[in-house]
Each structure stands twice: as structure tokens, then as C-alpha cells.
Design an enzyme around this catalytic site. Sequence first.
Site, PDB file in Angstrom:
ATOM      1  N   GLU A  53       0.847  -1.190   0.000  1.00  0.00           N
ATOM      2  CA  GLU A  53       0.000   0.000   0.000  1.00  0.00           C
ATOM      3  C   GLU A  53       0.882   1.240   0.000  1.00  0.00           C
ATOM      4  OE1 GLU A  53      -2.376   2.920  -0.101  1.00  0.00           O
ATOM      5  OE2 GLU A  53      -3.310   0.931  -0.224  1.00  0.00           O
ATOM      6  N   THR A  62     -10.005   5.422  -2.449  1.00  0.00           N
ATOM      7  CA  THR A  62     -11.435   5.444  -2.756  1.00  0.00           C
ATOM      8  C   THR A  62     -12.277   4.924  -1.591  1.00  0.00           C
ATOM      9  OG1 THR A  62     -11.051   5.212  -5.132  1.00  0.00           O
ATOM     10  CG2 THR A  62     -13.191   4.499  -4.304  1.00  0.00           C
ATOM     11  N   HIS A  71     -25.708  -1.391  -1.384  1.00  0.00           N
ATOM     12  CA  HIS A  71     -26.725  -1.329  -2.428  1.00  0.00           C
ATOM     13  C   HIS A  71     -27.491  -2.640  -2.537  1.00  0.00           C
ATOM     14  CE1 HIS A  71     -25.582   2.598  -4.035  1.00  0.00           C
ATOM     15  NE2 HIS A  71     -24.330   2.239  -3.822  1.00  0.00           N
ATOM     16  N   LYS A 273     -25.732   7.108  -9.710  1.00  0.00           N
ATOM     17  CA  LYS A 273     -26.999   7.025  -8.980  1.00  0.00           C
ATOM     18  C   LYS A 273     -27.471   8.369  -8.451  1.00  0.00           C
ATOM     19  CE  LYS A 273     -25.941   2.267  -7.654  1.00  0.00           C
ATOM     20  NZ  LYS A 273     -24.650   2.189  -8.347  1.00  0.00           N
ATOM     21  N   ILE A 359     -13.466  -0.871 -10.152  1.00  0.00           N
ATOM     22  CA  ILE A 359     -14.391  -1.155  -9.051  1.00  0.00           C
ATOM     23  C   ILE A 359     -14.938   0.160  -8.499  1.00  0.00           C
ATOM     24  CG2 ILE A 359     -14.748  -2.428  -6.916  1.00  0.00           C
ATOM     25  CD1 ILE A 359     -13.834  -4.193  -9.213  1.00  0.00           C
ATOM     26  N   GLU A 360     -16.011   0.632  -9.110  1.00  0.00           N
ATOM     27  CA  GLU A 360     -16.726   1.787  -8.579  1.00  0.00           C
ATOM     28  C   GLU A 360     -18.025   1.281  -7.962  1.00  0.00           C
ATOM     29  OE1 GLU A 360     -18.037   4.553 -11.592  1.00  0.00           O
ATOM     30  OE2 GLU A 360     -18.044   2.996 -13.127  1.00  0.00           O
ATOM     31  N   SER A 361     -18.933   2.172  -7.632  1.00  0.00           N
ATOM     32  CA  SER A 361     -20.196   1.749  -7.022  1.00  0.00           C
ATOM     33  C   SER A 361     -20.860   0.678  -7.888  1.00  0.00           C
ATOM     34  CB  SER A 361     -21.128   2.955  -6.887  1.00  0.00           C
ATOM     35  OG  SER A 361     -22.354   2.582  -6.325  1.00  0.00           O
ATOM     36  N   CYS A 425     -16.928  15.245  21.612  1.00  0.00           N
ATOM     37  CA  CYS A 425     -18.053  15.181  20.671  1.00  0.00           C
ATOM     38  C   CYS A 425     -18.562  13.754  20.508  1.00  0.00           C
ATOM     39  CB  CYS A 425     -17.640  15.728  19.310  1.00  0.00           C
ATOM     40  SG  CYS A 425     -17.176  17.474  19.296  1.00  0.00           S
TER      41      CYS A 425
END
Length: 501
Positions: A53, A62, A71, A273, A359-361, A425
Amino acid sequence: MTFSTKDGRIILQGYSERGKETMYDVIIIGAGVIGCSVARELSRYRLDIGVLEKEEDVCSGTSKANSGIVHAGFDAAPGSVKAKLNVEGNRMMPKLAEELDFDFKQNGSVVLCFDERDLGKLEELYQKGIENGVEGLRIVRGEEMREIEPEISDNVTALLYAPTGGIVCPFGLTIAMAENAATNGAEFHFQTEVTSIVPLENQEGYHIETNQGTFEAKIVVNAAGIYSDVFHNMVSEEKISITPRRGQYCLLDKKAGNLVKHTVFQLPTALGKGVLVTPTVHGNLMIGPTAEDILDKEDTATTADGLAEVAAKAGLSVKQIPRNMVITSFSGLRAHEKGDDFIIGEAADAPGFFDAAGIESPGLTSASAIGKWLAEQIGSKLEAEKKTDFCGRRRGIVRLAELSMEEQNQLIQKNPAYGNVVCRCETITEGEIVDAVHRPVGAKTLDGVKRRTRAGMGRCQAGFCTPRTMEILERELSMQALNICKNHEGSELLVGYPKES
């Protein structure tokens, strides 16, 4: 990333302790949600696994900046890889969340139709979902729409209801899989940027050059997100191209978290979307994203125009979004491939090189299914034996604020550090931060602590807790305060001391 200890030692984070040339059965490039899922699934086999990495931590690309949506699977084209893995990943999520102890909620989702003339598009979406195997889908009209989601716009004429939709913490999911992979033997190398990949001569496998030395592996898994085209094109003549698609978001205070119960979508367009309105698993409200194709693979800036677009489009879906409760804004890059489908599997002309590209949504939803599928393919290719001692469970960080008063008192008596609140917080204690530092693949930066504990994610956005968190990092990692980073090298917060103590 290097840092100096109090006794003067120099430590190079992520450098292999095996020597200059490190040998693995499998090397995974990228420690986002896909890379960590593949690592976890491969750690079921008796294999030497390395994860490279280029950033300082897992979940730094991402995977860290997205909607956190699980989804249902009604959007992808029937028969596509996306459709199959989306539905499979959705079905795997409840069990995975129970096994790995991360935050997940199946709150359901709705898609809004604002014009009778678009009802056909909503019905097409419904038919896609049915063909993909999505359960419980139905089109709703009339007063029932407001019973499902009271605050939707008065202009909504119909909606598609998907009860299997959900929300998840993308940090929590990715970190949980990374920790479990590491517990089962996978080795992570951070600040390790791949510069070249060359097939080995006279044998299957690859020689990998990095800024931290040389690696060799029989199998390479390309899970490099928006850079996956770069590595694929190093070894294959069948070129692919990834376009960074920037999406900007606004995160609102927890006081606005109950404005909607479900994830509220608009009818999708060619760019995705659309702008959504959703609760988060931690009780905030989030709106976004925009969709803008850009050239720079590192450009995660937000813009005034982009955030104005988010607010305006979100306001079309849900009434009276309290924009004065925005506590932060951010943007992320999605890896868009022109074929509009995931590219998964062994490259045809590069034996042993496995892609997880484009590899997106719904990549976050599909991650567990992608990891399982690739691990099965690689395990079969290497004729690898499955472990009998694989441990598929992981216990997350204890959250003091979620315990009963009796449990809190017992924990504080056992470890007084849990009685010291650092982040007011989010009510995060010193004990939780220390745990985050010393876990497998532990936190070494302020963002690393934030992603694991939520210290710094509240209304003041780390204005109060940063100095105390830095003190804990300095002590627990034997670091010099000047070398503590927000995230990667170059993001140090301190530049010097005002005077000698």
C-alpha cells in the site's frame, strides 16, 4: 514514512524485515476495501500473502471517501459482473458484520420518481432488480410513500422501495477485514509504492519494484483503485483505462441524523446514482455525491460549485435539509472504466496477474463477494491447501459510550484509561485510542485513530481532541511529536518548539 523514536532510532514504516528481496505466494497491490477483502479470503489458505500500500494505512483511497451504502442490487445491468457480485455481497454483509464486529444497518433504500413521464424508468429499474434477484422490491405510490419516508418532497409521484438496502461504515468494514487478514498471517507493507511489475524469466510469477525494495510473487492481485489501469497495462497488451470520477459530499451533525430513515436516491443517470440523502451508521446525515470526470488521479478537492450542487439536488428529494448543520465536506474518487463493469479475474495474456479493476459503485457492497471469488480462483490455480486453524472472527474496539453504566464502571476499574474522555463530541476515551494503536495493522497517524475510533469526527472536527491524541501517539509509539502526521508523510502538524523545555 520514517519517524524518530525518543532514543534516536530511525524506523521505516512498512519496510520488509525479511530482507531486500521479499518472496510471497501472492502479492496484493492496494489496501482498500477490495485488497483487504482479497487478503482476508486468501488468508484461509496456507499461502504467504503480502499487501503493498503506497499510503500510510489501509482505507486511504477510494474506500475512505464514499457513501457507505450497501446497495440492494437493482441498478446494475442484468447479467453483468456488477449485478451478480452486488447481490451476493449484499447477502453476505449481515453475517460478515457479525463475524468481524463492524457497524452495519439494513435500513432499506428508496428511489424517487418526480414525474409521471418517468414512471417507465422506475419500472425498468424494478425489472432489473427482479432479474438480478433482489428480494422484496416493490413500486409504491400514494400515501404509503410518506408512511415509508415522511420527509420526501411533495413532488414525488412514485418510489421504488428496496428493503435489503443498507448502510455501513466504510472505515470499519475495511479495517475489520485488514485486521482479520493480518491475524491470519497476511503481511501489510505501508508507504510502499509499486513502480514496476515485470514477469519473471523462465517461470511464472512477477518481479515487483517499489520504493521500499524488491518483491517477487507467483500471483499478483491488482486492487489499486484508480491506479489499477497503470499496473494492468504494465503486464498486458489488452489495455484498460480508468477515469477518476470525483464525487463531493456534505456531512451533517447528528442532530440531523433522523431526518430520513432510509437511503433516498433519485432516478439514476449516465453518471451514476445521483445525489442521495442518507443516515449514516453513526447517526449523522450525509448528502452527495456529485459526479465529475477529471484527469488528476489525486484531485480530491471540494469546490464551492460542487457543494452547492450537492445541497440543491439533495433538496429536490427531501424537504428542509438543515444546511446550517453541515460539519464537514469531502470528496472521493471512483474508478470508472468505460465498459461500465467490474474487470475481475486473470488477465488473458498475463498468467498469474489477477485484476480487480474498475471497481466503482457498488464496489463497497461487492467487496466481500469479489474477495471470495478471487481467492477461490487463486487458491485453485496454486493448488493451495485450506487452513484448519483459520479464525474468521474479530472483536472490534470496545466503545465505552455504548456500554451500560455497570459495564463502564467494570471496564474503568480494570483499565482507568477508559475513564479519560479525549474526544468530547463522540465520547471517545484514551483506552479506545490506545487499543486502536496496538491492534493488528494499528493506527499510526491522527487519521488512523479517527477512522478506528471516531475521535475527531464530531462537531468540532478534532478542534479539541487533537493535542491529546497526539500525546497518546507520541507515548504509545515512542514517536517524536514533530513526526506525528495527520495522514501521510508531509502532513505533520508541528513545525518546531517555541523554546527549549
